[in-house]
Scaffold this motif. Structure first.
Motif, PDB file in Angstrom:
ATOM      1  N   ILE A 236       0.658  13.772  10.512  1.00  0.00           N
ATOM      2  CA  ILE A 236       1.381  12.540  11.681  1.00  0.00           C
ATOM      3  C   ILE A 236       0.442  11.919  11.658  1.00  0.00           C
ATOM      4  N   PRO A 237      -1.191  12.560  11.604  1.00  0.00           N
ATOM      5  CA  PRO A 237      -1.807  11.661  12.356  1.00  0.00           C
ATOM      6  C   PRO A 237      -2.253  11.001  10.733  1.00  0.00           C
ATOM      7  N   VAL A 238      -2.660  12.122  10.167  1.00  0.00           N
ATOM      8  CA  VAL A 238      -2.470  10.661   9.452  1.00  0.00           C
ATOM      9  C   VAL A 238      -1.829   9.613   8.439  1.00  0.00           C
TER      10      VAL A 238
ATOM     11  N   TYR B 293       0.546  -1.192   0.204  1.00  0.00           N
ATOM     12  CA  TYR B 293       0.263   0.442  -0.142  1.00  0.00           C
ATOM     13  C   TYR B 293       0.746   1.384  -0.355  1.00  0.00           C
TER      14      TYR B 293
ATOM     15  N   MET C  93      -7.407  -2.137  -0.532  1.00  0.00           N
ATOM     16  CA  MET C  93      -7.735  -0.968   0.856  1.00  0.00           C
ATOM     17  C   MET C  93      -7.539   0.107   1.303  1.00  0.00           C
TER      18      MET C  93
ATOM     19  N   HIS D  15      -1.729   6.222  21.509  1.00  0.00           N
ATOM     20  CA  HIS D  15       0.355   6.470  20.782  1.00  0.00           C
ATOM     21  C   HIS D  15       0.701   7.535  20.994  1.00  0.00           C
TER      22      HIS D  15
ATOM     23  N   GLU E 262      -4.583   1.363   9.964  1.00  0.00           N
ATOM     24  CA  GLU E 262      -5.262   0.710   9.097  1.00  0.00           C
ATOM     25  C   GLU E 262      -5.091  -0.794   7.833  1.00  0.00           C
ATOM     26  N   VAL E 263      -3.464  -0.441   8.051  1.00  0.00           N
ATOM     27  CA  VAL E 263      -2.949  -1.980   6.794  1.00  0.00           C
ATOM     28  C   VAL E 263      -2.412  -2.667   8.067  1.00  0.00           C
TER      29      VAL E 263
ATOM     30  N   LYS F 174       3.733   1.928  14.783  1.00  0.00           N
ATOM     31  CA  LYS F 174       3.566   3.724  15.280  1.00  0.00           C
ATOM     32  C   LYS F 174       3.958   4.010  15.293  1.00  0.00           C
TER      33      LYS F 174
ATOM     34  N   LEU G 236       0.081   8.036  10.503  1.00  0.00           N
ATOM     35  CA  LEU G 236      -0.064   6.949  11.810  1.00  0.00           C
ATOM     36  C   LEU G 236      -1.586   6.059  11.199  1.00  0.00           C
ATOM     37  N   ASP G 237      -2.613   6.977  10.972  1.00  0.00           N
ATOM     38  CA  ASP G 237      -4.112   6.281  10.240  1.00  0.00           C
ATOM     39  C   ASP G 237      -3.757   5.307   9.436  1.00  0.00           C
ATOM     40  N   PHE G 238      -2.955   5.564   8.641  1.00  0.00           N
ATOM     41  CA  PHE G 238      -2.722   5.155   7.086  1.00  0.00           C
ATOM     42  C   PHE G 238      -2.087   3.145   7.979  1.00  0.00           C
TER      43      PHE G 238
ATOM     44  N   ASP H 267       0.903  13.072  19.806  1.00  0.00           N
ATOM     45  CA  ASP H 267       2.197  12.802  18.311  1.00  0.00           C
ATOM     46  C   ASP H 267       3.065  13.906  18.303  1.00  0.00           C
TER      47      ASP H 267
ATOM     48  N   ARG I 105       0.789   5.527  -0.237  1.00  0.00           N
ATOM     49  CA  ARG I 105       0.311   7.022   0.057  1.00  0.00           C
ATOM     50  C   ARG I 105       1.481   7.766  -0.043  1.00  0.00           C
TER      51      ARG I 105
ATOM     52  N   PHE J 247      -8.422   3.687   1.844  1.00  0.00           N
ATOM     53  CA  PHE J 247      -7.551   4.243   2.549  1.00  0.00           C
ATOM     54  C   PHE J 247      -8.146   5.950   1.950  1.00  0.00           C
TER      55      PHE J 247
ATOM     56  N   THR K 297      -5.963  15.275  17.278  1.00  0.00           N
ATOM     57  CA  THR K 297      -5.637  13.423  17.783  1.00  0.00           C
ATOM     58  C   THR K 297      -5.273  13.822  19.097  1.00  0.00           C
TER      59      THR K 297
ATOM     60  N   ARG L  85      -9.748  12.907   7.919  1.00  0.00           N
ATOM     61  CA  ARG L  85      -9.913  13.062   9.040  1.00  0.00           C
ATOM     62  C   ARG L  85     -10.194  14.679   9.703  1.00  0.00           C
TER      63      ARG L  85
END
Lengths: 146, 125
Positions: free
Chosen positions: A23-25, A12, B1, B64, A32-33, A48, A27-29, B33, A14, B3, B12, B7
């Motif tokens: 960063i948060p995006v 995958y 997948m 996290h 999810e994987v 992460k 980490l979400d990616f 983070d 991106r 994605f 967060t 957001r």
């Protein structure tokens, strides 16, 4: 997220803006994987943290203005492989000295703790830089409980 | 997948506040983070300015914690101690505690209690 169209193994990829807000995006990616590959939450937590540290170092010190960070995540049997590419100043985490963890955190070398955590949490870290393209590859292998 | 990089623009890191006896209980959830860690520092600054002097910070629901998060915890603790205020941390979260241990701060630079009850017992003793 639907699970039925997920392959058991796959790559995958991106691309993200080279800025802290990504960063948060990112980490979400990664999460999810990991979840779709059946990796448990502690495994995902460790990966992460490592990805956060690697990307934060790139964003803080190594980004060419307006550039992207390209992240590919590959799951292959029990291996979780993250490859992070960016154009910018070469940064080899292997050259960051190991922090003295007996020192107060604020007195330690900046970036040192993050790299230390990456080394502790991942099983393998490789770095290569060629013509301004930095490629960091990190691998963590799922432990099979006996 | 599939994605989708969608957001909400918001943070967060979520912080819920609750007053118990004279303590301000801050329950952190979500992610500490590099983008959200400064908000913890800011939140404590605001509460210090509002006159709070006894803080209990619950990390059980953090999913996290990076070195930026660790650093903000240490910065806050340094400030709390210089102002002669008190702050207690709670974490029964194994993932969070693993990071604290690796960084060499677990029960060395500050104590981590397993529950709010344990902290209140300590405060009252």
């Amino acid at each position: 997220m639907e699970n039925e169209d997920l392959p058991e193994a796959g790559v995958y990829k991106r691309s993200f803006d080279c800025k802290t807000e990504s960063i948060p995006v990112i980490l979400d990616f990664v999460e999810e994987v990991a979840a779709s590959g059946g990796f448990d939450s502690s495994f995902s937590f460790d990966v992460k943290v490592s990805v956060d540290e690697a990307c934060t170092n790139i964003i803080d010190y190594n980004c060419t203005a307006g550039s992207n960070i390209e992240i590919s995540v590959e799951t292959n049997n029990g291996d979780f492989i993250v490859t992070i590419k960016n154009y910018g100043e070469p940064f080899n985490p292997g050259t960051v000295s190991t922090p003295d963890i007996s020192l107060p955190l604020e007195e330690r070398q900046i970036g040192g703790l993050g790299v230390f955590l990456m080394n502790q949490l991942m099983d393998k870290i490789d770095y290569d830089s060629r013509d301004g393209l930095n490629v960091l590859t990190m691998v963590k292998t799922r432990q099979i409980n006996p | 997948m599939k994605f989708d990089a969608k957001r909400d623009e918001g943070s967060t890191l979520n912080i819920d506040y609750r007053k118990q006896d004279s303590a301000l209980v801050m329950a952190l959830s979500g992610s500490m983070d590099s983008s959200s860690a400064p908000e913890f520092t800011k939140a404590v600054d605001n509460k210090l300015a509002g006159g709070e002097s006894l803080f209990i910070v619950n990390l059980d629901n953090l999913n996290h914690l990076s070195s930026a998060g660790l650093r903000s915890v240490l910065v806050v603790l340094k400030k709390i101690s210089s102002l002669k205020k008190n702050m207690y941390f709670i974490s029964s979260n194994e993932d969070v505690n693993r990071i604290f241990k690796m960084a060499g701060v677990y029960n060395t630079m500050f104590n981590i209690y397993e529950s709010e009850e344990a902290v209140f017992k300590k405060i009252r003793s």
